[in-house]
Write a protein that holds these residues in place. Structure first.
Motif, PDB file in Angstrom:
ATOM      1  N   PRO A 131       0.734  -1.478  -0.150  1.00 44.92           N
ATOM      2  CA  PRO A 131       0.282  -0.240  -0.264  1.00 44.92           C
ATOM      3  C   PRO A 131       1.244   1.192   0.011  1.00 44.92           C
ATOM      4  N   PRO A 132       0.262   2.108  -0.003  1.00 43.11           N
ATOM      5  CA  PRO A 132       1.220   3.005  -0.847  1.00 43.11           C
ATOM      6  C   PRO A 132       1.131   4.456   0.482  1.00 43.11           C
ATOM      7  N   LEU A 188      -4.677   9.835  -1.990  1.00 42.40           N
ATOM      8  CA  LEU A 188      -4.740   9.376  -3.690  1.00 42.40           C
ATOM      9  C   LEU A 188      -6.120   8.614  -3.816  1.00 42.40           C
ATOM     10  N   SER A 189      -6.811   6.964  -3.145  1.00 42.33           N
ATOM     11  CA  SER A 189      -8.047   7.183  -3.172  1.00 42.33           C
ATOM     12  C   SER A 189      -9.205   8.244  -3.586  1.00 42.33           C
ATOM     13  N   VAL A 190      -8.989   9.318  -3.052  1.00 43.28           N
ATOM     14  CA  VAL A 190      -9.532  10.795  -2.886  1.00 43.28           C
ATOM     15  C   VAL A 190      -9.608  11.111  -4.173  1.00 43.28           C
ATOM     16  N   THR A 195      -8.486  -0.847  -0.542  1.00 44.12           N
ATOM     17  CA  THR A 195      -7.341  -1.446  -0.754  1.00 44.12           C
ATOM     18  C   THR A 195      -6.397  -1.405  -0.567  1.00 44.12           C
ATOM     19  N   PHE A 196      -6.160  -0.551   0.173  1.00 46.84           N
ATOM     20  CA  PHE A 196      -4.881   0.329   0.701  1.00 46.84           C
ATOM     21  C   PHE A 196      -4.764  -0.477   2.078  1.00 46.84           C
ATOM     22  N   GLY A 197      -5.853  -1.109   2.525  1.00 46.53           N
ATOM     23  CA  GLY A 197      -5.997  -1.313   3.693  1.00 46.53           C
ATOM     24  C   GLY A 197      -6.511  -0.086   5.151  1.00 46.53           C
ATOM     25  N   GLY A 198      -6.805   0.622   4.574  1.00 50.42           N
ATOM     26  CA  GLY A 198      -7.471   2.186   4.901  1.00 50.42           C
ATOM     27  C   GLY A 198      -8.999   1.237   6.017  1.00 50.42           C
ATOM     28  N   GLU A 199      -9.445   2.294   6.707  1.00 51.35           N
ATOM     29  CA  GLU A 199      -9.558   1.867   8.362  1.00 51.35           C
ATOM     30  C   GLU A 199     -10.891   2.876   8.830  1.00 51.35           C
ATOM     31  N   LYS A 200     -10.397   4.151   8.689  1.00 43.80           N
ATOM     32  CA  LYS A 200     -11.438   5.280   8.557  1.00 43.80           C
ATOM     33  C   LYS A 200     -12.256   6.194   7.144  1.00 43.80           C
ATOM     34  N   TRP A 201     -13.210   5.088   7.014  1.00 44.21           N
ATOM     35  CA  TRP A 201     -14.333   5.209   6.329  1.00 44.21           C
ATOM     36  C   TRP A 201     -14.994   6.365   6.107  1.00 44.21           C
ATOM     37  N   TYR A 213       9.609  -0.155  -6.451  1.00 45.53           N
ATOM     38  CA  TYR A 213       8.225  -0.525  -6.790  1.00 45.53           C
ATOM     39  C   TYR A 213       6.933   0.127  -6.187  1.00 45.53           C
ATOM     40  N   HIS A 214       7.358   1.573  -6.059  1.00 46.13           N
ATOM     41  CA  HIS A 214       6.726   2.645  -6.109  1.00 46.13           C
ATOM     42  C   HIS A 214       6.501   3.230  -6.959  1.00 46.13           C
ATOM     43  N   TRP A 215       5.082   2.978  -7.106  1.00 46.82           N
ATOM     44  CA  TRP A 215       4.350   3.174  -8.311  1.00 46.82           C
ATOM     45  C   TRP A 215       3.240   3.737  -8.213  1.00 46.82           C
ATOM     46  N   TRP A 216       2.316   3.394  -7.626  1.00 48.40           N
ATOM     47  CA  TRP A 216       0.957   3.809  -6.977  1.00 48.40           C
ATOM     48  C   TRP A 216       0.930   5.388  -7.381  1.00 48.40           C
ATOM     49  N   TRP A 217       1.330   6.057  -6.775  1.00 47.01           N
ATOM     50  CA  TRP A 217       1.420   7.702  -6.609  1.00 47.01           C
ATOM     51  C   TRP A 217       2.135   8.070  -7.729  1.00 47.01           C
ATOM     52  N   ARG A 218       3.474   7.624  -7.792  1.00 46.74           N
ATOM     53  CA  ARG A 218       3.994   7.831  -9.708  1.00 46.74           C
ATOM     54  C   ARG A 218       3.330   8.040 -10.681  1.00 46.74           C
TER      55      ARG A 218
END
Length: 670
Positions: free
Chosen positions: A365-366, A372-374, A431-437, A593-598
């Protein structure tokens, strides 16, 4: 200021308009209106032609003004047609005028009104100074007959004719004798430090008779005029011929009287069909021929580059996948050595390197996954809105004759597309493992729209202070907030509910507990150079269209080539996707492997080039002066840049997301 739009009916109107437009065929504006002579009129055939006036604008100022703000002739019984949401947001202010004509009755030199300005009257001084300001900044009238612009057609270079949908208030000869703007058309405009008012217009109305068409009366197919500056002394018996031009001295030393007059003639032309009556305006646009060549040139270049990227990706990736699968299948097979009878394992001969080495970290997860999800949720909403809007525009529903339809459609679609935004944001955040929905859904619904609304509100405050017609009335602002919080936000919550309810997106490989160390990167595989380079190719395929779009916004030219724009939109999707995939592959091969934000920022950086181009356009193409106009230009430009950043970044991210999932699901990595 009077407004005929009521905020309580904005939503109802917008939804009805959208639903109706989806089921209708091409409508170039209103339904055809028939006109008859005075003694032959009826409910189905009008006898009086009403001329409407719109706001006045200038290429030297971002501030448009209502017709009533200037001291022109006004209609005794003023009527304001109901305006849709798009017209209000664009600052269009249409109202009736004292110019009314009986069908097929030619009129020669008829006085409309007389305006007197007394030297000692402070109110008259203020009015005349404002009129001078309008002439100095080359403010343009915009008149409308039968929902069709009254155009000023004149010859330009190479024997071509250009039809301008507006004509100037007047012009100025400066103190050093330099004729500005329209003053160059008449050699009599030669007195220094003098304004010349265009107080007379020769109007020609062309109609198509229905005698042989099976319908009653006639339909208007063209309306042109020629502005003139004529000094008349007798309001009751104006001549409108010869004489000296109507001068307004730069210094208000004497009383000034301006008599406004007009002449109108009717001409029959059955060769022009009502459905194609806008063609003579659009075809005369000076950029039409350039548009064809430029678009085709850009299309060939972009398709060639896209083909190159696709070929490189397919060949290189095919070799890697074949080699790695061969390694897995021949794990214990010995191959003869070229130096003797000894043998080496195939694994030693072909050592693993590159993107397969990071398979245990590529789906880690990034950082700032919430943000990023927002961004991706909002970008999805903008992408779908843009696609549907351009598609409807290609079908003709959002033509220039349908005033305000483009903006109305975009706003209504954005409001109704809150559900996809909430769903995408919630699903990726899970998917990123976030819990603060709760925080996620609130930011999706409020963050980016809040930034746009705050910028828009500040720009609106400046317009209010300047008294511009582009200032949005308070009731409309309330209506926009009602659409946002009453429809868009609840729909975003609905989408987020279904997004969190579903399971997280399944990844093709497991993620290691301990992050792998990233080796030293070369200059070209470092984050910032890759992101900067990633936006060049997508921007290269849009900058030509961007020039015409900026012209339509800031230089008040009509934009109607939505077919080309939709084609460029598709090319932009392909180019953003392929450029991001290519750079993502290079970074994975370098074991980064840091491709999410990039992936999001690589294509999103195209918005930075858009901003740089907008700055260049401001200083090289526009003649805007004044602090207020400058602030407004860059304020609205920042809104465009933010929307474009979310749009392009989302395209690049999902293309890269698909690519990474694809290659790691094809290759056996466990």
């Amino acid at each position: 200021m009077k407004r005929r739009i009521h905020f309580g009916s904005v939503l109802v109107y917008s939804l009805v308009w959208y639903l109706c437009s989806c089921s209708a065929f091409y409508l170039p504006g209103l339904a055809p209106v028939s006109f008859c002579e005075e003694d032959q009129g009826g409910e189905d055939c009008q006898t009086v032609i009403q001329l409407f006036v719109n706001r006045l604008d200038s290429v030297e100022s971002v501030l448009p003004y209502e017709y009533d703000v200037f001291d022109f002739c006004k209609d005794a019984k003023e009527k304001r047609p109901s305006e849709n949401l798009g017209q209000v947001l664009f600052g269009e202010r249409i109202e009736s005028s004292p110019y009314k004509f009986n069908f097929k009755q030619n009129v020669k030199c008829k006085a409309v009104c007389k305006k007197d300005y007394k030297k000692g009257d402070q109110d008259d001084v203020t009015k005349l100074d404002f009129l001078k300001m309008g002439m100095q900044l080359n403010y343009q009238h915009h008149w409308i007959i039968d929902n069709m612009p009254v155009t000023w057609c004149y010859d330009v270079e190479d024997g071509q004719k250009y039809c301008n949908p507006g004509f100037p208030i007047g012009c100025l000869v400066t103190a050093d004798g330099r004729a500005k703007d329209a003053c160059v058309i008449n050699s009599e405009f030669n007195k220094k430090n003098t304004f010349y008012v265009f107080n007379h217009v020769d109007i020609k109305i062309t109609f198509h008779s229905g005698a042989s068409e099976g319908w009653r009366g006639a339909r208007l197919v063209a309306a042109t005029l020629e502005p003139k500056s004529i000094k008349n002394t007798d309001e009751n018996n104006p001549t409108c011929e010869g004489g000296s031009p109507m001068e307004v001295p730069g210094e208000f030393d004497n009383d000034v009287s301006i008599i406004y007059t007009y002449s109108v003639t009717f001409e029959q032309n059955d060769d022009i069909k009502w459905a194609s009556r806008w063609d003579y305006i659009l075809v005369s646009m000076p950029h039409t021929n350039i548009q064809w060549f430029s678009i085709m040139n850009s299309l060939v270049i972009v398709l060639f580059l896209s083909g190159m990227v696709a070929m490189i990706m397919l060949r290189t990736l095919h070799k890697d996948i074949a080699r790695y699968n061969q390694v897995d299948q021949a794990d214990l097979i010995k191959i003869p050595s070229s130096k003797g009878n000894s043998s080496l394992p195939y694994e030693d001969a072909q050592e693993e390197s590159g993107w397969k080495q990071v398979h245990g970290d590529v789906f880690r997860p990034p950082r700032k996954g919430m943000l990023l999800s927002v961004f991706l949720g909002q970008g999805t909403q903008i992408f779908i809105m843009t696609f549907i809007t351009l598609f409807l525009a290609c079908l003709g529903f959002l033509s220039p004759a349908n005033r305000g339809a483009l903006m109305t459609c975009a706003v209504v679609l954005w409001v109704l597309l809150g559900t996809p935004a909430g769903y995408v944001s919630a699903r990726l955040y899970k998917t990123f493992g976030g819990e603060k929905w709760k925080t996620n859904v609130l930011l999706t619904a409020l963050l980016c729209p809040g930034i746009v609304f705050a910028d828009f509100f500040l720009m609106n405050l400046i317009l209010w202070v300047e008294g511009s017609s582009a200032a949005i009335p308070f009731g409309t602002l309330v209506a926009i907030l009602a659409l946002w919080f009453g429809i868009s936000v609840p729909l975003t919550f609905v989408g987020a509910y279904f997004g969190f309810k579903k399971a997280a997106i399944e990844q093709p490989v497991r993620t290691n507990q301990i992050p792998r160390q990233i080796p030293e990167q070369s200059f070209f595989t470092k984050p910032i150079p890759g992101i900067v380079m990633g936006g060049i190719l997508p921007f290269g395929c849009i900058f030509i269209q961007l020039f015409f779009i900026l012209n339509s916004i800031w230089s008040h030219q009509m934009y109607y080539m939505f077919g080309f724009l939709f084609l460029v939109f598709i090319i932009l999707l392909i180019t953003c996707s392929e450029a991001t995939i290519l750079l993502c592959y290079f970074h994975l091969c370098a074991e980064d492997y840091h491709w999410w934000w990039r992936s999001f920022l690589t294509s999103g950086f195209t918005a930075v080039y858009l901003f740089i181009y907008a700055v260049h356009y401001f200083f090289s193409k526009l003649q805007i002066i004044g602090a207020a106009s400058t602030i407004l230009y860059f304020g609205y430009t920042m809104i465009m840049v933010l929307i474009f950043f979310l749009f392009t970044g989302t395209i690049g991210f999902f293309a890269c997301f698909w690519f990474v999932n694809k290659i790691y699901s094809v290759v056996k990595v466990d």
